[in-house]
Design an enzyme around this catalytic site. Structure first.
Site, PDB file in Angstrom:
ATOM      1  CE  LYS A 175      -3.733  -2.563   0.659  1.00 17.87           C
ATOM      2  NZ  LYS A 175      -4.823  -2.719  -0.312  1.00 17.87           N
ATOM      3  CG  HIS A 294      -7.408 -10.047  -6.294  1.00 16.28           C
ATOM      4  ND1 HIS A 294      -8.622  -9.440  -6.542  1.00 16.28           N
ATOM      5  CD2 HIS A 294      -7.015  -9.627  -5.068  1.00 16.28           C
ATOM      6  CE1 HIS A 294      -8.944  -8.682  -5.500  1.00 16.28           C
ATOM      7  NE2 HIS A 294      -7.988  -8.777  -4.593  1.00 16.28           N
TER       8      HIS A 294
END
Length: 475
Positions: A175, A294
Site C-alpha cells: 500500500k 485475485h
C-alpha cells in the site's frame, strides 16, 4: 443412425409455442454419474408456476428456445436437453424456489470453463419469466473434471517448494495500492519480507500504469525479494500481477517473471477472463511458477442473495481453470463472508472429496478425483488481534494476508511484519499445546507481546478496530 443425423419424420413438425415444462420438467429423471448438476435459486414472475420456471431455466441453458423449431427433428433432444428434475421451496422466502437441473456431459467442451459458463449462466439470467435467478452450486462429475489440469502445482508442491510446513503462510498487499514509483515499491517489498512475511503482493489494480510500468516493478521487486531471501535464509515470494489488456501481453509479463527467477505470479481471473486464466495456468505448470488468483469483480456477481452466481461456484470454476491461491474472504475482517458459508467453499477449494452439507451451502457431494487443491487467502481489514481467529478458522493450509495490518504499523513495514509473524507463531504454538484459540486468543496475543515490542505496538494501534456488519450472503 447417429443422433446428430436422425430425422423424426414420424412425429411431424407442429409450429407454435409450447410450455417448457412439457419437455424440460422431468421429476422422475434419475441423475447419471456423468451429469453436471446445478442448483438454481429462482424467483418466478407472478403467475408463473415454479415447474414452468424451472423447466425454462433448463431449456434456455441447454437446447431450448422460445418456440418450436423444425430442426428439433434433426437431432435427439432427449439426449442433449437439460432437465429440471426437482424443485423445492426456500424456507422463509415467499415465491422463491431451488430448481435442480441436470445437464448431459455432451453439451460442454472438454477443459473449458468458458464454454461451461456460457451455457449454464448465459442468456437464461435475463429471461423475463424470472424476477431473479442465482446459481447456488454445481456438481462437476469426475468424467468432466478430469479434462482440466486444475491448479498448476497445488498445496503440497507449494509447501515443498517453499520448505514451509505446519503453519499458515503470511502475506501482505503493498500500500498505497497506486501511486508509488517502482523503486519505492521495491523498498516496501523488501522491508516486509525481511521482517518475516512469506509473500508480498501487487494490488489487483496494479498492472502497468504511467507512475510504474510493469517491467520496472518486476526488476525492483526481484531485487528486493532476493535480498530478503539472502538475509533471512527463508524462501520469499511476491505476487507479480501479470494481468494485461491482451493475452499476448499477459504471457510476455509471465515470461519476464520466469526469466527473473521469481517463484509466483498473479492474475485477476474474473476481469482477465477464464480463457486467459486457463492458458496462464498451463504456462505456470510448464514453467514452474506458482499462480496467485485475485477475485476482483466477484462481489458484482455473487453478493446479492437472489440473483447472480454464488462464490462457491466461482471457486469451483477457478479450481478447474487453475490457480494455486485464491482470495476467499476473512469472516472477521472488512469484507463480506459468513463463517459457515466461507468454510464450505474453503473446503471445496482444498479438499479432495466434499460431502453434501446444506448447513454450509453445499448442495452436492463433490469428488475432485485427486485434482490439486487451492490455498484460500484471507485478506481485507485484518490485524494482529485477528490472528487467533484466523488461525482457528482457516487452519494451516491458508495464506493470511495483512496489508494495512502490516504497513500501518507505527514503526514501519518491517516492524509490522515482525508483529504479524510473532502473533502467528504464538498462535500456532498455543494451538499445538492444546490451548483454545477461540477462547484464549486475546490472552495469547498479549503474552506474545510481552517479548515483542513490535507486536505490543501493533496491539495498541488496532485494539479498537472492528468491522461488525451483518453479512449479506447468509444461509
Amino acid at each position: 443412425m447417429s443422433p446428430q443425423t436422425e430425422t423424426k419424420t414420424s412425429v411431424g413438425f407442429k409450429a407454435g409455442v409450447r410450455d417448457y415444462r412439457l419437455t424440460y420438467y422431468t421429476p422422475n429423471y434419475k441423475t447419471k454419474d456423468t451429469d453436471i448438476l446445478a442448483a438454481f435459486r429462482m424467483t418466478p414472475q407472478p403467475g408463473v408456476p415454479p415447474e414452468e420456471a424451472g423447466a425454462a431455466v433448463a431449456a434456455e441453458s441447454s437446447t431450448g428456445t422460445w418456440t418450436t423449431v423444425w430442426t428439433d427433428g434433426l437431432t435427439s433432444l432427449d439426449r442433449y436437453k437439460g432437465r429440471c428434475y426437482e424443485i423445492e421451496a426456500v424456507t422463509g422466502e415467499k415465491n422463491q424456489f431451488i430448481a435442480y437441473v441436470a445437464y448431459p456431459l455432451d453439451l460442454f467442451e472438454e477443459g473449458s470453463v468458458t464454454n461451461l459458463f456460457t451455457s449454464i449462466v448465459g442468456n437464461v439470467f435475463g429471461f423475463k419469466a424470472l424476477r431473479a435467478l442465482r446459481l447456488e452450486d454445481l456438481r462437476i462429475p469426475p468424467a468432466y473434471s478430469k479434462t482440466f489440469i486444475g491448479p498448476p502445482h497445488g498445496i503440497q508442491v507449494e509447501r515443498d517448494k517453499s520448505n514451509k510446513y505446519g503453519r499458515p503462510l503470511l502475506g501482505c498487499t503493498i500500500k498505497p495500492k497506486l501511486g508509488l514509483s517502482a523503486k519505492n515499491y521495491g523498498r516496501a517489498v523488501y522491508e516486509c519480507l525481511r521482517g518475516g512475511l512469506d509473500f508480498t503482493k501487487d494490488d489487483e489494480n496494479v498492472n502497468s500504469q504511467p507512475f510504474m510500468r510493469w517491467r520496472d516493478r518486476f526488476l525492483f521487486v526481484a531485487e528486493a525479494l532476493f535480498k530478503a531471501q539472502a538475509e533471512t535464509g527463508e524462501i520469499k515470494g511476491h505476487y507479480l500481477n501479470v494481468t494485461a489488456g491482451t493475452y499476448e501481453e499477459l504471457l510476455k509479463r509471465a515470461h519476464c517473471a520466469r526469466e527473473l527467477g521469481v517463484p509466483i505470479v498473479m492474475h485477476d481471473y474474473l476481469t482477465g477472463g477464464f480463457t486467459a486464466n486457463t492458458s496462464l495456468a498451463h504456462y505456470c505448470r510448464d514453467n514452474g511458477l506458482l499462480l496467485h488468483i485475485h477475485r476482483a469483480m466477484h462481489a458484482v456477481i455473487d453478493r446479492q442473495k437472489n440473483h447472480g452466481i454464488h462464490f462457491r461456484v466461482l471457486a469451483k470454476a477457478l479450481r478447474m481453470s487453475g490457480g494455486d491461491h485464491i482470495h476467499a474472504g476473512t469472516v472477521v475482517g472488512k469484507l463480506e463472508g459468513e463463517r459457515d458459508v466461507t468454510l464450505g467453499f474453503v473446503d471445496l477449494l482444498r479438499d479432495d472429496y466434499i460431502e453434501k452439507d446444506r448447513s454450509r451451502g453445499i448442495y452436492f457431494t463433490q469428488d475432485w478425483v485427486s485434482m490439486p487443491g487451492v490455498l484460500p487467502v484471507a485478506s481485507g481489514g485484518i490485524h494482529v488481534w485477528h490472528m487467533p481467529a484466523l488461525t482457528e478458522i482457516f487452519g494451516d493450509d491458508s495464506v493470511l494476508q495483512f496489508g494495512g495490518g502490516t504497513l500501518g504499523h507505527p514503526w514501519g513495514n518491517a516492524p509490522g511484519a515482525v508483529a504479524n509473524r510473532v502473533a502467528l507463531e504464538a498462535c500456532v504454538k498455543a494451538r499445538n499445546e492444546g490451548r483454545d484459540l477461540a477462547r484464549e486468543g486475546n490472552e495469547i496475543i498479549r503474552e506474545a507481546s510481552q517479548w515483542s515490542p513490535e507486536s505490543a505496538a501493533a496491539c495498541e494501534v488496532w485494539k479498537e478496530i472492528k468491522f461488525e456488519f451483518e453479512a449479506m450472503d447468509t444461509l
